[in-house]
Design an enzyme around this catalytic site. Structure first.
Site, PDB file in Angstrom:
ATOM      1  NE  ARG A  27      -3.696  -0.704   2.441  1.00 50.75           N
ATOM      2  CZ  ARG A  27      -3.856  -1.215   3.651  1.00 50.75           C
ATOM      3  NH1 ARG A  27      -3.520  -0.519   4.715  1.00 50.75           N
ATOM      4  NH2 ARG A  27      -4.330  -2.437   3.826  1.00 50.75           N
ATOM      5  NE  ARG A  31      -7.133   5.596   3.146  1.00 56.10           N
ATOM      6  CZ  ARG A  31      -8.056   5.014   3.909  1.00 56.10           C
ATOM      7  NH1 ARG A  31      -9.184   5.657   4.194  1.00 56.10           N
ATOM      8  NH2 ARG A  31      -7.863   3.804   4.404  1.00 56.10           N
ATOM      9  NE  ARG A  40     -10.284   8.069  -2.018  1.00 56.43           N
ATOM     10  CZ  ARG A  40     -10.443   7.026  -1.219  1.00 56.43           C
ATOM     11  NH1 ARG A  40      -9.388   6.352  -0.809  1.00 56.43           N
ATOM     12  NH2 ARG A  40     -11.638   6.663  -0.811  1.00 56.43           N
ATOM     13  CG  ASP A  77      -9.687  -2.727  -4.156  1.00 56.45           C
ATOM     14  OD1 ASP A  77     -10.483  -3.690  -4.088  1.00 56.45           O
ATOM     15  OD2 ASP A  77      -9.335  -2.080  -3.154  1.00 56.45           O
ATOM     16  CE1 TYR A 154     -13.365  -7.415   1.800  1.00 53.91           C
ATOM     17  CE2 TYR A 154     -11.799  -8.982   0.863  1.00 53.91           C
ATOM     18  CZ  TYR A 154     -12.087  -7.937   1.733  1.00 53.91           C
ATOM     19  OH  TYR A 154     -11.099  -7.419   2.532  1.00 53.91           O
TER      20      TYR A 154
END
Length: 354
Positions: A27, A31, A40, A77, A154
């Site tokens: 990652r 962020r 973003r 993703d 998921y």
């Protein structure tokens, strides 16, 4: 073939000699970087960022402008595959990923097929190609996918979960149906990763985020079995270079020996196992990637350096170690602390390669 200016990451994965231990961060485009947050915001939302190759390229390259990392990883993703299968992926504020059409019945699963990679996931392949071109051999590019089991969790749960009640209920009550789902996902992942390799990814990684929630028997049957099938189906050489494969089962350190026999070139480790003990268990069969606790990056640069030194000492001399965190970098980490981490790995590792 693009000549790599820095290939120590690939060399370490293949357990070949390197000058210093290579390092990248899961990652790493995320962020914690203000430039990522700005891009973003420009994209409007996370999926728009993923689905716009130019913006995905921009954020993939951002951490390399800040830090002397030894690899880039595609910004995307793991849930792009179920989205391409028509499950309607969206991100709810404060809840994480959700699906409009989760898999709850036998009919839901029997209607699934392998999506057309070029048509349904072409934006990912376009991003890989663009990133590869922009890197121009600076460092290798890592492509990736979620593991079939992780994707299934998921898809059946409809989003994130702490209990895994629905997906495990299906596994125990309808194992044949679960195998059918994992089969179509494995075939999709093979096609997806091979398309990334064709587009320029020099290594690939399979993220088995939820493998560790299974029992030993179920891990072997419902997770590792399908990752091994994927490994066997991948393009392992492209443009005259070997294409290494990394698998990472978070919480799965108890099964390292099984993972080492999977055909993968390297195993990712979370922070719960001493890397020296892991090396003793797998020997020279595979390289190891990891495994500093991401929370160490909240500490001072001096403390970060101490932890890096400890992990390097634990692994010991020789190649076969790619330094990384034991999971993705946290969003509130100061970029300067990430810089101290990367610098410490390069500074302190040279004596282990002489």
């Amino acid at each position: 073939m693009t000549k790599l200016k820095n290939d120590r990451f690939l060399r370490a994965l293949l357990r070949e000699p390197v000058d210093v231990t290579p390092v990248w961060m899961m990652r790493q485009a995320g962020r914690y970087l203000p430039e990522y947050r700005a891009t973003r915001e420009k994209a409007g939302n996370f999926m728009a960022l993923c689905k716009t190759p130019g913006l995905a390229t921009e954020v993939t390259l951002q951490p390399l402008e800040r830090f002397p990392l030894d690899a880039a990883i595609l910004f995307s993703d793991i849930l792009t595959i179920p989205d391409a299968m028509g499950l309607g992926l969206y991100f709810a504020e404060g809840e994480g990923p959700r699906f409009e059409q989760p898999l709850r019945t036998e009919k839901d699963i029997r209607r699934l097929g392998v999506p057309d990679i070029e048509e349904d996931l072409g934006y990912v392949i376009a991003a890989v190609s663009m990133i590869h071109r922009e890197l121009d051999g600076r460092v290798p590019l890592i492509g990736f996918s979620g593991s079939p089991w992780t994707l299934a969790t998921y898809m059946v749960e409809g989003g994130s979960t702490k209990e895994f009640a629905k997906v495990k209920g299906m596994l125990y009550e309808q194992p044949g149906l679960m195998h059918q789902l994992l089969d179509v996902l494995a075939r999709t992942v093979i096609a997806y990763l091979n398309a990334q390799i064709d587009a320029g990814a020099e290594a690939v990684m399979i993220f088995d985020t939820w493998g560790g929630v299974l029992t030993t028997r179920d891990y072997r049957e419902f997770s590792l079995r399908y990752m091994q099938r994927i490994i066997n189906g991948l393009t392992r050489e492209n443009e005259g270079r070997k294409v290494p494969v990394i698998i990472f089962s978070k919480g799965g350190s108890q099964w390292l020996e099984d993972q080492a026999a999977s055909g993968a070139d390297a195993l990712g480790l979370d922070w719960t196992l001493d890397i020296g003990l892991a090396r003793e268990r797998v020997g020279s069969r595979v390289a190891l990637q990891g495994n500093m606790d991401p929370c160490v990056l909240y500490a001072s640069p001096e403390r970060i350096r101490e932890e890096v030194a400890f992990i390097l000492q634990s692994y010991g001399k020789g190649s076969g170690h790619v330094f990384n965190l034991g999971h993705g970098i946290h969003q509130h980490v100061e970029p300067e602390h990430a810089a101290a981490f990367v610098e410490a790995v390069h500074d302190l590792s040279a004596p282990y390669h002489q």
